[in-house]
Design a protein around this motif. Structure first.
Motif: not given
Length: 581
Positions: A91-110, A313-318
């Motif tokens: 999740l850290a790699w996805l949020v910090v180093m990729t162009d995945v959509p909704f990065r901030r939302t994923i970071g908050l949920l994580a 990522a969304v499945v993990i966070c939810v």
């Protein structure tokens, strides 16, 4: 010449600056932290109790007292550490180093799962996956007619899953902070030379993130081996013991000497792993990635993998944030866990005593014991927030303003020692020290005062860290100028440091409040009917089969904790404007 000699003599016998403050702080934290831990050791050394060591370690009883619980504890620790690093790192790699959509939302949920107490996640798991093996209510899935195997309902597997879901936020936070320091120039230079993504990851990103990965693994290992709630709720019904649950059992049945031996060994296990992690970090080569040049984040383009990775990522966070809360709320309204979403009732919240329901237990707001526990818990949180903040401020001020010298080093080591001590072992240490009268002082066991003192001491590292952060924002020149004008220490503290750092200190106090509100491991041994706290009450209700009441109490804890956490985040953002960016 006489005047010069007089000044020289005065300087020779002058008290070093800050020495009285250092000695006072050292005395306080020595009594609160070192004293209980030393008392635990001394309690196992007299002739009448020294046999407890052989009983636990080498006797025919040792298999059940130590070696099986130790094996289960290490399996949990290593398994949770690996799982948390994998999930948190992904999740850290996805949020910090990729162009995945909704990065901030994923970071908050994580970051949210760590706000949810581990016993809340364990209760939610039971409401979904509990089967009929140990009797009582069955879970939602079995209520639908789906057979749930024992290994998924009870024991090692569900405990591993629950603890990983609870602690991966720690690994995410640490690893994300490290990945944010990766200089894009290094990545771009490697790409220009034709290096593939795997080579870039192994040669640039992984070395930079290695200290954070090891730190994340160490923190999550220490949390897992010291956790009491999840193994107790999901393991004890099928007699799966860990060192934390075995320690609790020994103290509960009055075998305190054996319990203290297990507490010492649990501290050693946690401390050795943390030391080993620090050794790996300190022994590695240095990789400097932050230079004087401006840098920008380098985000890898995921291409066709963006949406699938986003879905994962969304499945993990939810599953680790939203689902447990929904299950807990539904279970507190449903007549049974097997029918979570039908025939809802407010009886478990508002109902009066009814002999036909839950053996006559009144709803949360009509149950005097639960109302008393709520009042006691909130009062405990407020008092510990104040006492912890005051003590943390004194220690942090001492370390920030008078950092040189041997005494400062001792104070720093003692202040952060509770991080090495599992909560349930710390509670056992306080029973050892304050469970009996000390000279003219009465025994404190079963009193609100003992809860306050233990909570304050156990949370000293957090209050010191918060206090040090805000004090370092206040220039020492202001304090020195006030001192030269004759202002005393407390005058300087109240007129300069506290007003300028008030928002940060308030945020730190709220964090302490939240931690003590949802802590179970520390207070489970200090709980008595005269000092009820909500976390232990929820555990007791769950253990006795009153699932709805346990979940309702847990929802109350969640509401208070989340509201306080959001307030703390708001205060921290205002006191540290860079967090807004």
């Amino acid at each position: 010449m006489a005047n010069f000699s007089s000044l020289a003599a005065r300087a020779r016998y002058a008290v070093p600056q800050g020495l009285p403050l250092k000695l006072g702080v050292l005395l306080v934290i020595g009594v609160l932290i070192a004293g209980p831990l030393l008392r635990v050791l001394f309690e196992t050394l007299p002739p009448q109790t020294i046999a407890a060591w052989s009983d636990v370690v080498i006797s025919p009883l040792s298999r059940n007292l130590l070696w099986v619980p130790l094996t289960n504890t290490l399996i949990l620790g290593v398994g949770v550490a690996c799982g948390c690093v994998l999930i948190g790192g992904f999740l850290a790699w996805l949020v910090v180093m990729t162009d995945v959509p909704f990065r901030r939302t994923i970071g908050l949920l994580a970051t949210l799962p760590f706000m949810i107490p581990s016993f809340a996640t364990a209760l939610a798991w039971g409401s979904l996956f509990r089967n009929s093996r140990v009797g009582g209510q069955t879970g939602f899935l079995e209520g639908l007619g789906l057979p749930v195997p024992d290994w998924l309902s009870w024991g090692m597997v569900p405990t591993l899953i629950v603890l990983t879901a609870h602690y991966y936020s720690l690994a995410f936070t640490v690893i994300a902070a490290a990945l944010a320091t990766v200089n894009s120039d290094l990545v771009e230079a490697a790409q220009m030379t034709g290096a593939k993504r795997g080579r870039i990851f192994a040669g640039i990103i992984l070395p930079v993130a290695l200290p954070a990965i090891v730190s994340g693994a160490s923190l999550t290992f220490a949390g897992a081996v010291s956790n009491f709630a999840a193994p107790a709720l999901l393991g004890l019904p099928v007699r799966m013991q860990t060192m934390a649950t075995r320690l609790f059992g020994m103290i509960e049945i009055g075998q305190t000497a054996r319990g203290y031996v297990i507490a010492i060994l649990l501290i050693v296990v946690s401390a050795v792993f943390l030391w080993f992690g620090n050794k790996i970090i300190s022994g590695r080569r240095s990789y400097a990635t932050i230079t004087g040049k401006g840098g920008r984040a380098k985000r890898f383009e995921l291409g066709a993998a963006r949406l699938p990775l986003l879905a994962i990522a969304v499945v993990i966070c939810v599953l680790t944030t939203i689902v447990p809360v929904i299950v807990l709320i539904a279970s507190s309204l449903a007549p049974s866990s097997s029918a979570l979403f039908s025939d809802w009732t407010l009886h478990y919240w508002l109902g009066a005593s009814n002999p036909a329901i839950a053996q006559g237990q009144a709803g949360v707001f009509h149950n005097p014991f639960i109302v008393s526990a709520t009042s006691t818990t909130v009062s405990l949180g407020l008092v510990v927030a104040v006492t912890g903040s005051v003590l943390g401020l004194m220690v942090a001020f001492t370390l920030a303003r008078y950092r040189a010298g041997f005494l400062s080093g001792v104070i720093n080591q003692l202040a952060f020692l509770p991080l090495l001590v599992p909560g349930i072992a710390f509670g056992a240490a306080y029973i050892a020290l304050f469970g009996a009268p000390i000279g003219p002082f009465p025994a404190l066991y079963g009193t609100f005062t003992l809860l306050v003192i233990a909570g304050t001491a156990y949370l000293v590292p957090f209050s010191v860290q918060t206090g040090r952060a805000v004090i370092q924002q206040v220039s020492g020149d202001l304090d020195e100028s006030a001192r030269l004008t004759g202002a005393g220490f407390f005058r300087r503290l109240s007129a300069i440091t506290i007003p300028l750092a008030s928002r940060g200190l308030a945020a730190g106090a709220i964090i302490i409040f939240v931690k003590i509100m949802r802590d179970l491991s520390l207070v489970v041994l200090l709980f008595t009917p005269t000092t009820p706290v909500l976390s232990v009450l929820a555990y007791r209700y769950a253990s006795e089969g009153f699932t709805q009441f346990a979940n309702a109490i847990t929802v109350v804890i969640l509401i208070i904790s989340i509201a306080a956490t959001l307030l703390a985040n708001r205060l921290q953002t205002k006191s540290q404007p860079w967090l807004k960016n």
